[in-house]
Design an enzyme around this catalytic site. Sequence first.
Site, short mmCIF file in Angstrom:
data_model
loop_
_atom_site.label_atom_id
_atom_site.label_comp_id
_atom_site.label_asym_id
_atom_site.label_seq_id
_atom_site.Cartn_x
_atom_site.Cartn_y
_atom_site.Cartn_z
N HIS A 125 0.83 -1.20 0.00
CA HIS A 125 0.00 0.00 0.00
C HIS A 125 0.86 1.25 0.00
O HIS A 125 2.05 1.24 0.37
CB HIS A 125 -0.95 0.01 1.20
N ASP A 146 3.77 -4.46 4.03
CA ASP A 146 5.19 -4.75 4.12
C ASP A 146 5.43 -6.14 4.70
O ASP A 146 6.39 -6.83 4.33
CB ASP A 146 5.93 -3.69 4.94
#
Length: 509
Positions: free
Chosen positions: A96, A392
């Site tokens: 994102h 992540d």
Amino acid sequence: MVSAVATHLLLLLITVNLIPTTPIVEERPFQIADGGAGAVQGKSRKRVFPVPHTQEPNPISEAYGYCNTPNRTEQAWEGHSPADYKLLSVQVMIRHGDRYPLYSIPKTKRPAIDCTLSTSRQPSHPLLNPFIGHMGQGGRGHWESPLNNVPRLPNHSACEIGELTQTGVVQHLRNGQLLREAYKRHAFLPSDWSPRQVWVETTGKSRTLQSGLAFLYGLLPDFDWKKLTVRHQWSTLFCSSACDCPARNRYLEEEQRRQYRLRVADTELDRSYAEMARTLGLPTRQLRAANPIDSLLCHLCHSLPFPCVPAGENGSGGCLTMAQFAVIRQHQLEDEVDRRKVGLYHKYAVLAMYPYLNRTATKMERVAKSSEAGRQQRQGAEEVFTLSSAHDVTMAPLLSALGLENARFPRFAARVVFELWKSPPVMQGQAKKRGGKGDKSKEKGGEVFIRVLYNGEDVTFHTTFCRSHNRHATQPLCPLKNFLSFVRRDMFSVVNATSYQEACYRRPG
């Protein structure tokens, strides 16, 4: 389930917070390892694999690289191949874009950031306004629950925790547009694409859903909502129905212990936390639990001054400093070195990302088979484009599992791209009796190859499955069969197993 020991360790390790305790934990909010301030130009691979340093890397410039501010021209190597090769499919995983902090620092003001979208505010993009309008038609699309209840645009004038910012939207509009330009001459996805040919999946967080939609709009402006189904991945590991793996959890617990030992041995880190706590008038333990680097990073990325508090009793008062930020960042860089040396994270990553990699390999194999010479084609039968909008804690283990251990940690709006290519057909028999009577040449179908790219750089020959391939041979790309063998068997050698089932359930001895 992860044991109570791991849960206890998480509380001890909250200032490190490098990897999730279970597949559904969301973020590593302050692990920042992407390189150079805004380094997005040219052909240099420094952005992906840092060159050997004769001195310590600058933790501040590394942090600016992590921000990935969309203010520079970016050159991508997606879509590049030898002449006459055909692009068969593309599978993309994105992290994102820029988000509001997940944590707040006690006694300080939250960063003043507006999370509504406006073309009059920077950074902006030519597609931003039409993107906003197109999202208003999203009710025509198909949404797996609970995604139908997630907002398609960030919409708070005072950002909420973890909310995607306008910077994050622009980052992915740029990403999608970049790949649109890279692939437009290949036409692997027809203009009249069928619902089956495009697969979009995301976790249930608004920042991943909105990032995925921005990327998709950059790639396919004004796409037909009626053709689109957005699928939900409940786990940040994108492991679908294959998430249960006891051995993965054990490696995770061991890795957390390693992190903790390294942290408690870092006296400079402890001193910095103590200084920050005195400035704020807080117990050091409370400051650590507030994960201050997450908020400080937001200040850095948005060019906001670091938080300050007025003078108070016991000598408190003042501002948090860049030097304190740098100490925490330096510890993270040192932790990355130690993590690679010890190897526990790599074992965790292999088991964590096998389900995603296996799905990727299976899709590629299906597309490759459907392209074989003489095989009857079914128009729009196979998925030729897949978009996975993730975190992540998804992308970092993916890079490690692929053997890209030295790659920079995923910055905001990072992307990993898997491309499937087919070489042109060759004629067999041409070398014999050229022009002679009765010469029957036979066409042999082209071979299939894989390319892996990270943030626009071709990293295929850094991967475990293609590191030893002779790229100067008659075929300069990596054979798909290397990737298939890696996913189906070879990747488990690091845990002394030959299958996912064996690796996950074999009792430790």
